[in-house]
Scaffold this motif. Structure first.
Motif, PDB file in Angstrom:
ATOM      1  N   ALA A 130     -51.227  32.938  75.112  1.00  0.00           N
ATOM      2  CA  ALA A 130     -49.809  32.784  74.773  1.00  0.00           C
ATOM      3  C   ALA A 130     -49.152  34.144  74.970  1.00  0.00           C
ATOM      4  N   THR A 131     -47.897  34.148  75.387  1.00  0.00           N
ATOM      5  CA  THR A 131     -47.184  35.415  75.530  1.00  0.00           C
ATOM      6  C   THR A 131     -45.699  35.259  75.261  1.00  0.00           C
ATOM      7  N   THR A 132     -45.102  36.382  74.833  1.00  0.00           N
ATOM      8  CA  THR A 132     -43.641  36.403  74.661  1.00  0.00           C
ATOM      9  C   THR A 132     -42.971  36.955  75.916  1.00  0.00           C
TER      10      THR A 132
ATOM     11  N   ARG B  46     -41.314  34.230  81.669  1.00  0.00           N
ATOM     12  CA  ARG B  46     -42.055  33.642  82.794  1.00  0.00           C
ATOM     13  C   ARG B  46     -41.413  34.112  84.105  1.00  0.00           C
ATOM     14  N   SER B  47     -42.250  34.519  85.077  1.00  0.00           N
ATOM     15  CA  SER B  47     -41.658  34.848  86.376  1.00  0.00           C
ATOM     16  C   SER B  47     -41.679  33.591  87.255  1.00  0.00           C
ATOM     17  N   GLU B  48     -40.894  33.629  88.305  1.00  0.00           N
ATOM     18  CA  GLU B  48     -40.626  32.430  89.129  1.00  0.00           C
ATOM     19  C   GLU B  48     -41.865  31.648  89.557  1.00  0.00           C
ATOM     20  N   ASN B  49     -42.905  32.408  89.972  1.00  0.00           N
ATOM     21  CA  ASN B  49     -44.081  31.728  90.516  1.00  0.00           C
ATOM     22  C   ASN B  49     -45.119  31.341  89.457  1.00  0.00           C
ATOM     23  N   GLU B  50     -44.777  31.508  88.174  1.00  0.00           N
ATOM     24  CA  GLU B  50     -45.736  31.174  87.117  1.00  0.00           C
ATOM     25  C   GLU B  50     -45.431  29.796  86.512  1.00  0.00           C
ATOM     26  N   VAL B  51     -46.510  29.125  86.076  1.00  0.00           N
ATOM     27  CA  VAL B  51     -46.371  27.780  85.509  1.00  0.00           C
ATOM     28  C   VAL B  51     -46.747  27.834  84.020  1.00  0.00           C
ATOM     29  N   ASP B  52     -45.838  27.329  83.170  1.00  0.00           N
ATOM     30  CA  ASP B  52     -46.093  27.308  81.727  1.00  0.00           C
ATOM     31  C   ASP B  52     -47.284  26.394  81.431  1.00  0.00           C
ATOM     32  N   GLY B  53     -48.231  26.907  80.650  1.00  0.00           N
ATOM     33  CA  GLY B  53     -49.403  26.099  80.303  1.00  0.00           C
ATOM     34  C   GLY B  53     -50.569  26.327  81.258  1.00  0.00           C
TER      35      GLY B  53
END
Ligand code: ADP
Ligand code: 5GP
Length: 195
Positions: free
Chosen positions: A41-43, A46-53
């Motif tokens: 988990a992080t605060t 999110r950068s464009e190419n990253e996917v949550d989860g």
């Protein structure tokens, strides 16, 4: 209960300076071996190419603080002004299933995990040169400002110097395929993990 039970899975910590290729190497590694890659988990935004989860669970500072209070994290640390933490329950469950658990975390977090799992294997990834590291950071498309990029580069030298003290293995990521092969060999020698 002992965390040293040989029948249980083993924790493998992978650290290295920002931009060295940890995520790239870890993703390829879990494609090739039967291992569980923990999602932190992080605060951090999110950068464009990253996917949550998948890359991280991107959560608010308030949510992160709540999870600290409920003891949800095996370890957490502040890195470059953002909070990062390893979900405790995910790791426990994977180990109970006899899985090799890969934690891609920083040196501060690694030392905390080592307290809970003294037999954790610690691998540090090095860049072939400082110029390569700077190039990879820039090519990552995070859209960071120059100041943040410089801060990450400066802290790389400090991190690398401290790594010699704590880590079991240093692996140079000049070529992804070669680095993955080397890490697979290290894991196999130390855990007998299945391919
Ligand atoms: P980290 O997770 O350590 O911050 P990433 O895995 O995001 O690093 O990689 C940073 C950048 O470097 C990415 O653009 C990635 O494609 C690239 N990269 C990773 N490994 C190599 C390598 N061996 N050679 C060249 N580029 C690489
Ligand atoms: P990035 O923002 O570049 O993805 O990660 C920055 C740093 O945070 C890296 O050194 C990475 O290993 C570390 N990191 C990622 N997840 C965790 C975590 O759960 N705990 C700790 N302590 N560090 C983490």
């Amino acid at each position: 209960m002992s965390t040293q039970n040989p029948k249980k899975g083993k924790v493998v910590i992978i650290s290295g300076p920002s931009g060295v290729g940890k995520s790239t190497v870890c993703r390829e590694l879990v494609r090739q071996i039967d291992a569980f890659l923990s999602v932190s988990a992080t605060t951090r935004p999110r950068s464009e190419n990253e996917v949550d989860g998948k890359d991280y669970r991107f959560i608010s500072e308030a949510e992160f603080q709540k999870r600290i209070e409920t003891g949800d994290f095996l370890e957490y640390a502040e890195v470059f002004g953002n909070l990062y933490g390893t979900p405790r329950e995910d790791v426990r469950q994977a180990l109970a299933q006899d899985k090799t658990v890969i934690l891609e975390i920083d040196v501060q977090g690694a030392l905390i995990v080592k307290n809970s799992y003294p037999d954790a294997l610690m691998i540090f990834i090095l860049p072939p040169s400082q110029a390569d590291l700077a190039g990879r950071m820039a090519g990552r498309g995070r859209g960071e400002d120059g100041k943040t990029a410089r801060r990450r580069l400066d802290s790389a030298s400090v991190e690398i110097a401290s790594a010699w003290q704590y880590y079991d293995y240093m692996v140079i990521n000049a070529d992804v395929k070669q680095a993955v092969e080397e890490i697979k060999k290290i894991i196999k020698e130390n855990t007998g993990a299945k391919e």
